[in-house]
Motif scaffolding. Structure first.
Motif, PDB file in Angstrom:
ATOM      1  N   HIS A  20      32.370 -62.251   1.725  1.00  0.00           N
ATOM      2  CA  HIS A  20      31.519 -61.088   2.046  1.00  0.00           C
ATOM      3  C   HIS A  20      30.074 -61.524   2.307  1.00  0.00           C
ATOM      4  CE1 HIS A  20      34.091 -57.621   1.662  1.00  0.00           C
ATOM      5  NE2 HIS A  20      34.497 -57.945   0.458  1.00  0.00           N
ATOM      6  N   CYS A  35      32.886 -55.462   7.368  1.00  0.00           N
ATOM      7  CA  CYS A  35      32.252 -55.022   6.114  1.00  0.00           C
ATOM      8  C   CYS A  35      33.321 -54.950   5.045  1.00  0.00           C
ATOM      9  CB  CYS A  35      31.613 -53.643   6.278  1.00  0.00           C
ATOM     10  SG  CYS A  35      30.028 -53.685   7.106  1.00  0.00           S
ATOM     11  N   HIS A  78      36.195 -64.694  -2.861  1.00  0.00           N
ATOM     12  CA  HIS A  78      36.156 -63.486  -2.032  1.00  0.00           C
ATOM     13  C   HIS A  78      34.709 -63.019  -1.766  1.00  0.00           C
ATOM     14  CE1 HIS A  78      37.717 -59.700  -0.449  1.00  0.00           C
ATOM     15  NE2 HIS A  78      36.855 -59.057  -1.197  1.00  0.00           N
ATOM     16  N   GLY A  95      34.981 -43.738  -0.254  1.00  0.00           N
ATOM     17  CA  GLY A  95      33.675 -44.005   0.355  1.00  0.00           C
ATOM     18  C   GLY A  95      33.450 -43.294   1.679  1.00  0.00           C
ATOM     19  N   PRO A  96      34.279 -43.566   2.678  1.00  0.00           N
ATOM     20  CA  PRO A  96      34.060 -42.925   3.977  1.00  0.00           C
ATOM     21  C   PRO A  96      34.168 -41.404   3.896  1.00  0.00           C
ATOM     22  CG  PRO A  96      35.618 -44.757   4.156  1.00  0.00           C
ATOM     23  CD  PRO A  96      35.376 -44.551   2.705  1.00  0.00           C
ATOM     24  N   SER A 136      30.525 -53.739  -2.695  1.00  0.00           N
ATOM     25  CA  SER A 136      31.954 -53.540  -2.414  1.00  0.00           C
ATOM     26  C   SER A 136      32.552 -52.616  -3.466  1.00  0.00           C
ATOM     27  CB  SER A 136      32.664 -54.888  -2.397  1.00  0.00           C
ATOM     28  OG  SER A 136      32.718 -55.406  -3.701  1.00  0.00           O
ATOM     29  N   GLY A 137      33.893 -52.540  -3.456  1.00  0.00           N
ATOM     30  CA  GLY A 137      34.559 -51.683  -4.425  1.00  0.00           C
ATOM     31  C   GLY A 137      34.532 -52.278  -5.831  1.00  0.00           C
ATOM     32  N   GLY A 138      34.399 -53.575  -5.926  1.00  0.00           N
ATOM     33  CA  GLY A 138      34.432 -54.220  -7.241  1.00  0.00           C
ATOM     34  C   GLY A 138      33.105 -54.823  -7.674  1.00  0.00           C
ATOM     35  N   PHE A 144      31.489 -44.418  -5.387  1.00  0.00           N
ATOM     36  CA  PHE A 144      31.882 -43.606  -4.224  1.00  0.00           C
ATOM     37  C   PHE A 144      33.319 -43.107  -4.413  1.00  0.00           C
ATOM     38  CE2 PHE A 144      28.227 -45.028  -1.765  1.00  0.00           C
ATOM     39  CZ  PHE A 144      28.049 -44.014  -0.838  1.00  0.00           C
ATOM     40  N   GLY A 189      30.848 -49.091  -4.665  1.00  0.00           N
ATOM     41  CA  GLY A 189      32.048 -48.559  -4.021  1.00  0.00           C
ATOM     42  C   GLY A 189      32.918 -47.779  -4.997  1.00  0.00           C
ATOM     43  N   GLU A 190      32.966 -48.282  -6.227  1.00  0.00           N
ATOM     44  CA  GLU A 190      33.737 -47.611  -7.285  1.00  0.00           C
ATOM     45  C   GLU A 190      33.143 -46.224  -7.536  1.00  0.00           C
ATOM     46  OE1 GLU A 190      33.557 -50.188 -10.633  1.00  0.00           O
ATOM     47  OE2 GLU A 190      34.868 -48.930 -11.874  1.00  0.00           O
ATOM     48  N   ASP A 229      37.298 -55.622   3.595  1.00  0.00           N
ATOM     49  CA  ASP A 229      38.028 -56.888   3.497  1.00  0.00           C
ATOM     50  C   ASP A 229      38.673 -57.289   4.821  1.00  0.00           C
ATOM     51  OD1 ASP A 229      37.257 -56.918   0.923  1.00  0.00           O
ATOM     52  OD2 ASP A 229      39.171 -56.273   0.097  1.00  0.00           O
ATOM     53  N   GLY A 280      32.242 -53.357   1.626  1.00  0.00           N
ATOM     54  CA  GLY A 280      32.695 -52.071   2.166  1.00  0.00           C
ATOM     55  C   GLY A 280      31.617 -51.003   2.261  1.00  0.00           C
ATOM     56  N   VAL A 281      30.761 -50.891   1.246  1.00  0.00           N
ATOM     57  CA  VAL A 281      29.726 -49.854   1.265  1.00  0.00           C
ATOM     58  C   VAL A 281      28.664 -50.175   2.331  1.00  0.00           C
ATOM     59  CG1 VAL A 281      28.102 -48.522  -0.168  1.00  0.00           C
ATOM     60  CG2 VAL A 281      30.195 -49.396  -1.182  1.00  0.00           C
ATOM     61  N   ALA A 290      29.278 -50.503   5.231  1.00  0.00           N
ATOM     62  CA  ALA A 290      29.675 -49.745   6.429  1.00  0.00           C
ATOM     63  C   ALA A 290      29.082 -48.334   6.390  1.00  0.00           C
ATOM     64  CB  ALA A 290      31.198 -49.655   6.505  1.00  0.00           C
ATOM     65  N   PRO A 331      40.702 -44.062   0.377  1.00  0.00           N
ATOM     66  CA  PRO A 331      39.541 -44.531  -0.382  1.00  0.00           C
ATOM     67  C   PRO A 331      38.360 -43.590  -0.154  1.00  0.00           C
ATOM     68  CG  PRO A 331      39.749 -45.820   1.621  1.00  0.00           C
ATOM     69  CD  PRO A 331      40.835 -44.781   1.657  1.00  0.00           C
TER      70      PRO A 331
HETATM   71  O1  KG4 Z   1      34.605 -54.813   0.404  1.00  0.00           O
HETATM   72  P1  KG4 Z   1      35.738 -53.869   0.235  1.00  0.00           P
HETATM   73  O2  KG4 Z   1      36.644 -53.609   1.401  1.00  0.00           O
HETATM   74  O3  KG4 Z   1      36.695 -54.315  -0.921  1.00  0.00           O
HETATM   75  C1  KG4 Z   1      36.266 -54.918  -2.104  1.00  0.00           C
HETATM   76  O4  KG4 Z   1      36.071 -56.158  -2.107  1.00  0.00           O
HETATM   77  O5  KG4 Z   1      36.081 -54.156  -3.070  1.00  0.00           O
HETATM   78  O6  KG4 Z   1      35.086 -52.508  -0.283  1.00  0.00           O
HETATM   79  C2  KG4 Z   1      35.843 -51.356  -0.520  1.00  0.00           C
HETATM   80  C3  KG4 Z   1      34.899 -50.275  -1.013  1.00  0.00           C
HETATM   81  C4  KG4 Z   1      35.631 -49.017  -1.460  1.00  0.00           C
HETATM   82  O7  KG4 Z   1      35.085 -48.619  -2.694  1.00  0.00           O
HETATM   83  C5  KG4 Z   1      35.308 -48.026  -0.357  1.00  0.00           C
HETATM   84  O8  KG4 Z   1      35.303 -46.689  -0.798  1.00  0.00           O
HETATM   85  C6  KG4 Z   1      33.934 -48.477   0.062  1.00  0.00           C
HETATM   86  O9  KG4 Z   1      33.993 -49.888   0.035  1.00  0.00           O
HETATM   87  N1  KG4 Z   1      33.575 -48.025   1.423  1.00  0.00           N
HETATM   88  C7  KG4 Z   1      32.568 -47.179   1.701  1.00  0.00           C
HETATM   89  C8  KG4 Z   1      32.587 -46.971   3.108  1.00  0.00           C
HETATM   90  N2  KG4 Z   1      33.612 -47.700   3.629  1.00  0.00           N
HETATM   91  C9  KG4 Z   1      34.203 -48.345   2.579  1.00  0.00           C
HETATM   92  N3  KG4 Z   1      31.676 -46.590   0.892  1.00  0.00           N
HETATM   93  C10 KG4 Z   1      30.778 -45.779   1.465  1.00  0.00           C
HETATM   94  N4  KG4 Z   1      30.735 -45.504   2.795  1.00  0.00           N
HETATM   95  C11 KG4 Z   1      31.616 -46.078   3.642  1.00  0.00           C
HETATM   96  N5  KG4 Z   1      31.570 -45.813   4.953  1.00  0.00           N
END
Ligand code: KG4
Ligand code: ZN
Length: 322
Positions: free
Chosen positions: A115, A299, A111, A180-181, A136-138, A166, A163-164, A301, A269-270, A272, A178
């Motif tokens: 990314h 950005c 995975h 983050g946004p 990312s979140g993880g 956030f 991301g966690e 998944d 994800g972050v 973004a 979630p």
């Molecule tokens: O890459 P992803 O979709 O999944 C993983 O592989 O973990 O990342 C998800 C993470 C979540 O923690 C979410 O809150 C964060 O990315 N995220 C953001 C934004 N969009 C998604 N964090 C900050 N700002 C954002 N705009």
């Protein structure tokens, strides 16, 4: 070669068709966010069941959008991990069953490699070598990317992922999953400097990160305030975002300095995040560096990054199919 990509590691079912000559032909995604929101986070059992429901309709959707049929598929790439076991199993079983039926090669993609390579899907991709900031979140990692499969870990988080942090901060501020946004949007209304939060490991002299202390600092502030009014919440969100962005941008620039590379690819994800992008663009421009991002949709998944990583892997080494 037409590669079908299947992503199902967490709460998004993503399918895509990537053609090694014509590029990305189609992608489709079903996000389970609305379903998990009531629980404040991803419920693994519900995630698996939803992937089962979505995966075949999404396959038909991408084929239709691309004007192709199942018989046109030359290879299937799927996320083999890391992620939720049940969710991964749905994608892997689907990909393998289809692969056997069509008699085409299947390839399990990591995975994070998906990314990591996602900035290459953009119209202005970075040339190798580049530094990747994977947030990312993880995971939170800095990697040197010399080519497909040639990755050197430069630094990573010692505890929570960006991301966690956030997401946990969002929970503390009473925001929806979630986080983050939501934290990012709320921070826009916060007053700069109203609260000062720590920048963990910013000056540690290495490229590792730590975000657990930052989240605890938000918790301490929330407890101290007791009754948190709307402006306090925005100010805390602003302080958190400013601290997180300071650390992420500071370490990313340090990685470029250490490797003497001038290209930074941001993924996950972050990646973004508006404030992180603005800060990186600003810092890079002043230093003659260039930052590359995937499209916003790639950005978080998605199936496109898995199809692309699988296609790159198969092109680099056709022997590595299952
Ligand atoms: O890459 P992803 O979709 O999944 C993983 O592989 O973990 O990342 C998800 C993470 C979540 O923690 C979410 O809150 C964060 O990315 N995220 C953001 C934004 N969009 C998604 N964090 C900050 N700002 C954002 N705009
Ligand atoms: Zn991810």
């Amino acid at each position: 070669m037409l590669v079908l990509g299947v992503e199902s590691s967490c709460d998004e079912t993503g399918l895509a068709l990537y053609d090694t000559t014509d590029g990305l032909l189609a992608h489709a995604l079903h996000s389970q966010i609305a379903m998990h929101r009531a629980y404040g986070g991803v419920v693994p059992e519900l995630a698996s069941r939803d992937h089962i429901r979505r995966v075949v309709p999404l396959l038909n959707e991408v084929l239709q959008r691309a004007g192709r049929t199942r018989a046109d598929i030359d290879a299937i790439a799927y996320t083999r991990g890391p992620g939720l076991a049940g969710a991964l199993l749905v994608g892997a079983s689907f990909a393998n069953a289809l692969g056997y039926a069509l008699r085409v090669p299947m390839i399990g993609v990591h995975h994070l490699e998906g990314h990591l390579l996602s900035p290459l899907l953009a119209s202005d991709p970075p040339a190798f070598p580049f530094v990747a900031l994977l947030v990312s979140g993880g995971h939170t990692q800095l990697m040197r990317v010399d080519g497909v499969g040639q990755y050197t870990l430069l630094g990573e988080t010692l505890d929570d992922a960006a991301g966690e942090a956030f997401d946990k901060t969002a929970k503390l501020l009473g925001l929806d999953y979630p986080g983050g946004p939501a934290v990012s949007r709320l921070a826009e209304f916060g007053i700069e400097g109203a609260y000062e939060l720590p920048r963990p490991m910013l000056h540690s002299g290495n490229l590792d990160f730590s975000f657990a202390g930052l989240k605890t600092a938000v918790l301490t502030q929330v407890r101290k305030l007791g009754n948190v009014c709307e402006q306090d919440r925005a100010n805390l969100a602003r302080a958190f975002v400013d601290a997180a962005v300071d650390v992420l941008a500071g370490k990313a620039l340090a990685a470029l300095k250490q490797t003497r590379l001038k290209r930074l690819g941001v993924a996950g994800g972050v990646g973004a995040n508006t404030q992180l992008r603005a800060r990186l663009n600003h810092d890079a421009q002043r230093r003659g560096l260039k930052v590359y991002y995937p499209e916003l949709a790639f950005c978080t998944d998605n199936g496109a990054m898995i199809a692309f990583a699988g296609a790159m892997r198969l092109q680099a080494d056709p022997e590595q199919v299952q």
